[in-house]
Design an enzyme around this catalytic site. Structure first.
Site, PDB file in Angstrom:
ATOM      1  N   ARG A 286       0.826  -1.206   0.000  1.00 54.19           N
ATOM      2  CA  ARG A 286       0.000   0.000   0.000  1.00 54.19           C
ATOM      3  C   ARG A 286       0.859   1.255   0.000  1.00 54.19           C
ATOM      4  O   ARG A 286       0.334   2.358  -0.072  1.00 54.19           O
ATOM      5  CB  ARG A 286      -0.917   0.014   1.234  1.00 54.19           C
TER       6      ARG A 286
ATOM      7  N   GLN B 127      -6.708 -16.142  -3.119  1.00 52.76           N
ATOM      8  CA  GLN B 127      -7.091 -17.277  -2.259  1.00 52.76           C
ATOM      9  C   GLN B 127      -6.106 -17.488  -1.115  1.00 52.76           C
ATOM     10  O   GLN B 127      -5.870 -18.621  -0.680  1.00 52.76           O
ATOM     11  CB  GLN B 127      -7.185 -18.568  -3.092  1.00 52.76           C
TER      12      GLN B 127
ATOM     13  N   LEU C   9       3.492 -22.050  -0.718  1.00 58.38           N
ATOM     14  CA  LEU C   9       2.363 -21.116  -0.793  1.00 58.38           C
ATOM     15  C   LEU C   9       1.147 -21.722  -1.494  1.00 58.38           C
ATOM     16  O   LEU C   9       0.023 -21.274  -1.291  1.00 58.38           O
ATOM     17  CB  LEU C   9       2.790 -19.829  -1.515  1.00 58.38           C
ATOM     18  N   GLY C  10       1.378 -22.781  -2.293  1.00 60.98           N
ATOM     19  CA  GLY C  10       0.247 -23.442  -2.937  1.00 60.98           C
ATOM     20  C   GLY C  10      -0.199 -22.784  -4.232  1.00 60.98           C
ATOM     21  O   GLY C  10       0.282 -21.717  -4.602  1.00 60.98           O
TER      22      GLY C  10
ATOM     23  N   ASP D 271     -13.973  -9.418  -5.031  1.00 62.89           N
ATOM     24  CA  ASP D 271     -13.309 -10.617  -4.509  1.00 62.89           C
ATOM     25  C   ASP D 271     -14.190 -11.217  -3.417  1.00 62.89           C
ATOM     26  O   ASP D 271     -15.337 -10.804  -3.252  1.00 62.89           O
ATOM     27  CB  ASP D 271     -11.915 -10.247  -3.964  1.00 62.89           C
TER      28      ASP D 271
ATOM     29  N   CYS E 173     -20.328  -2.279  14.177  1.00 65.20           N
ATOM     30  CA  CYS E 173     -20.194  -2.020  12.737  1.00 65.20           C
ATOM     31  C   CYS E 173     -20.876  -0.711  12.346  1.00 65.20           C
ATOM     32  O   CYS E 173     -22.038  -0.479  12.698  1.00 65.20           O
ATOM     33  CB  CYS E 173     -20.802  -3.176  11.943  1.00 65.20           C
TER      34      CYS E 173
ATOM     35  N   TYR F 164     -10.891  -9.784 -11.242  1.00 64.87           N
ATOM     36  CA  TYR F 164     -10.584  -9.168  -9.948  1.00 64.87           C
ATOM     37  C   TYR F 164      -9.204  -8.502  -9.973  1.00 64.87           C
ATOM     38  O   TYR F 164      -9.063  -7.321  -9.624  1.00 64.87           O
ATOM     39  CB  TYR F 164     -10.628 -10.195  -8.790  1.00 64.87           C
TER      40      TYR F 164
ATOM     41  N   GLU G  40      -1.010  -8.882  -5.592  1.00 61.33           N
ATOM     42  CA  GLU G  40      -2.339  -9.403  -5.909  1.00 61.33           C
ATOM     43  C   GLU G  40      -2.301 -10.875  -6.292  1.00 61.33           C
ATOM     44  O   GLU G  40      -3.200 -11.634  -5.931  1.00 61.33           O
ATOM     45  CB  GLU G  40      -2.983  -8.577  -7.027  1.00 61.33           C
TER      46      GLU G  40
END
Length: 351
Positions: A21, A38, A76-77, A134, A198, A116, A33
């Site tokens: 960021r 996931q 990390l898959g 997402d 919230c 996305y 990203e």
DNA sequence: AACGCGGGGCT
DNA sequence: AGCCCAGCGTT
């Protein structure tokens, strides 16, 4: 106060300090990203730091070998992300002269970049007005605006996308997109959200109707199939015979051993017979022992692996040739599945 | 439109 | 044990 203003106010007060960021560099935003697809922020963060350190520019990444990229991705898959990442880095190097593309249509043309991720890069890096959708956004919007159709259906997802586009703050799309995702990740969480604190509780459909637990509605369930793996671990001097998984499917591009894969258990004799037929092991190798079962859980597989350990005194002639023999040092330079990493830990290969 | 693809954390 | 995570590519 409209929806976008509310979540942006909330975001400015509650946002986490995350390294991607702090930059507008599209390479770093793209990298973050892909890593976060996931994948939770806490799990992906160390990989992001490792990648930006090892590959400071997209050209550095493009010039690396796929094996090195996969080694950095190890653990990390979803390894197709790493292969597509590498492929797209080369696309940018070769087709875009090393400059990351700046239009939505060019960005989404990159392999591994879908709707996305393209919206995320386009908004975060270039402040283009594309609404991200997402898992977080689906949850927040379906609850707040009362989307009752299954969000994993074309229709339900279409409703969410339409609302997301309608509610996007066209003056500050980057901030809006960051805010709604962070809101989903920290406040409007999947299980037991804290609706009491919230800022949207007064206007939220799910809260008002007391159906927070039921939204978002999903219809599909993931089927978990059994997978039995019978590995031949053949030791020769200070190394092992390994194989790169080059066929489509699980762990493509990573390294493991010659293996018999099955959805049902196989008897030891049948396994040994397979190794003999496939690799001519019987004449050349001595079976020293068979490991206990290693259980390994994936989202879509319940794996049970056994390691049949062999030793040979010279390089076998048939399929297990020199090209597949790796010294221990060489093996540790390659990406391996977590299952194999754990096996290495168990037999003290790391030491 | 449905499925395959990893690994880990939380309930 | 089940669910979900800053999803995408293939069929």
């Amino acid at each position: 106060m409209n929806f976008s203003n509310s979540i942006i106010q909330w975001y400015l007060k509650h946002k986490r300090d995350l390294p991607w960021r702090d930059t507008l560099d599209p390479y770093k935003i793209w990298l973050s990203e892909i890593i976060l697809q996931q994948t939770r922020v806490e799990q992906g963060l160390p990989y992001y730091l490792k990648f930006t350190d090892a590959f400071p520019t997209i050209t550095d990444l493009a010039n690396a070998s796929e094996d090195i990229v996969l080694k950095h991705w190890q653990g990390l898959g979803y390894y197709s992300r790493a292969r597509n990442l590498h492929h797209s880095a080369q696309t940018v190097r070769d087709r875009f002269q090393g400059r990351f593309p700046s239009s939505y249509s060019e960005i989404i043309s990159l392999k591994g970049v879908g709707e996305y991720t393209a919206a995320a890069i386009a908004s975060f890096s270039y402040n283009l007005p594309h609404a991200v959708v997402d898992g977080n956004v689906i949850r927040v919007i379906s609850r707040v605006f009362g989307v009752l159709d299954p969000v994993d259906s074309m229709f339900g997802l279409g409703e969410v996308k339409s609302i997301a586009a309608r509610e996007l703050d066209l003056e500050r799309p980057a901030l809006h997109n960051q805010a709604i995702m962070e809101f989903g990740a920290l406040q409007c969480v999947p299980v037991n959200p804290n609706c009491r604190d919230c800022p949207l509780s007064g206007v939220c459909y799910a809260k008002k109707m007391e159906v927070v637990k039921e939204i978002p509605l999903k219809s599909k369930k993931t089927a978990v199939k059994n997978l039995f793996l019978y590995y031949a671990v053949v030791k020769y001097k200070n190394g092992l015979f390994v194989k790169r998984r080059d066929s489509e499917g699980i762990w493509k591009g990573l390294y493991d051993f010659p293996v018999l894969e099955s959805e049902t258990p196989i008897l030891e004799e049948q396994v040994l017979s397979f190794f003999n037929k496939e690799y001519a092991l019987s004449n050349q190798a001595v079976l020293t022992d068979i490991s206990p079962a290693y259980r390994h859980l994936l989202s879509h597989r319940k794996i049970e692996a056994r390691f049949f350990r062999f030793e040979v005194n010279n390089i076998p002639s048939f399929s297990l040739d020199k090209a597949n023999w790796f010294s221990v040092d060489k093996i540790l330079e390659k990406g391996v599945p977590r299952l194999i990493e754990r096996y290495f830990e168990a037999i003290n290969l790391y030491k």
